[in-house]
Design a protein around this motif. Structure first.
Motif: not given
Length: 239
Positions: A79-106
């Motif tokens: 589960l560690v690389p899953i969390v790491l990969g999701a976190g890396l994608s979230a903080v990636a430069p140019g990522s459009n991940m936002n709080a509302s969308g992220f909460c809905l996905v969770m």
């Protein structure tokens, strides 16, 4: 049904299983609704990478609802690389991940995790095969969507601006779900889990080709999360 010799379809749940099957269909329907809303708020690659965290939600919920089902430490470490990969994608430069969308996905992950848990609880005492259960979920899910449509008002249908795309989306999604069940009956569980995990990078790549906007950091995050999901599925199947 004739293809796999399942027998006569059971279109409605048995009385003793009606309540829990209705609950199962609600979580199934809610998962797809939250997924579709999140796709309208974030890039396809961001949503699919965050969706890779579903095993984390399943493991946490399983600790409470399935205490007798033990998860080996090797699977937990996956589960560690899953969390790491999701976190890396979230903080990636140019990522459009936002709080509302992220909460809905969770929330979507929680819904699909509950679907898995409730299914296990249901099949532990109710004699029903996967085909009939899927049929019942589709019927009850359609009823739930009818309730939602009535609640939100038929006027919402007038907001649809591209009927052909909507119909194409519905047909292709049905084919995906139906073929997934057919494949599941013909290959091993590990093979099916791996193929299902590989669906996410394909969707990320397709989203990048159509909409653009995917950075190298986002690609790395998606690959790491997908690899973690595949490893987790393999370790779980060793039980």
């Amino acid at each position: 049904f004739k293809l796999d010799g399942v027998g006569k379809p059971k279109v409605w749940p048995a009385r003793k299983a009606l309540t829990i099957t209705v609950l199962l269909s609600f979580t199934f329907c809610a998962g797809f609704i939250t997924l579709n809303i999140s796709l309208g708020l974030m890039h396809v690659s961001s949503v699919m990478t965050a969706r890779a965290a579903e095993p984390v939600a399943t493991w946490l919920l399983g600790l409470f609802f399935l205490p007798n089902e033990k998860t080996p430490m090797n699977a937990v470490l996956c589960l560690v690389p899953i969390v790491l990969g999701a976190g890396l994608s979230a903080v990636a430069p140019g990522s459009n991940m936002n709080a509302s969308g992220f909460c809905l996905v969770m929330l979507c992950n929680v819904c699909f995790s509950l679907r898995t848990i409730v299914t296990k609880l249901l099949k532990s005492w109710n004699d029903i095969d996967n085909y009939n259960l899927f049929l019942q979920l589709c019927i009850l899910g359609s009823l739930w969507q009818g309730v939602i449509l009535i609640t939100t008002g038929v006027q919402s249908l007038k907001q649809i601006v591209n009927i052909p795309i909507l119909l194409l989306n519905g047909v292709t999604f049905y084919l995906y779900m139906q073929l997934s069940w057919v494949v599941m009956s013909r290959v091993g569980a590990v093979t099916h889990s791996v193929c299902n995990s590989l669906r996410r990078p394909v969707m990320c790549a397709a989203g990048w080709l159509v909409f653009g906007g995917m950075t190298s950091w986002g690609i790395a995050g998606a690959m790491i999360a997908t690899a973690g999901t595949m490893l987790y599925a393999r370790e779980k199947q060793r039980l």
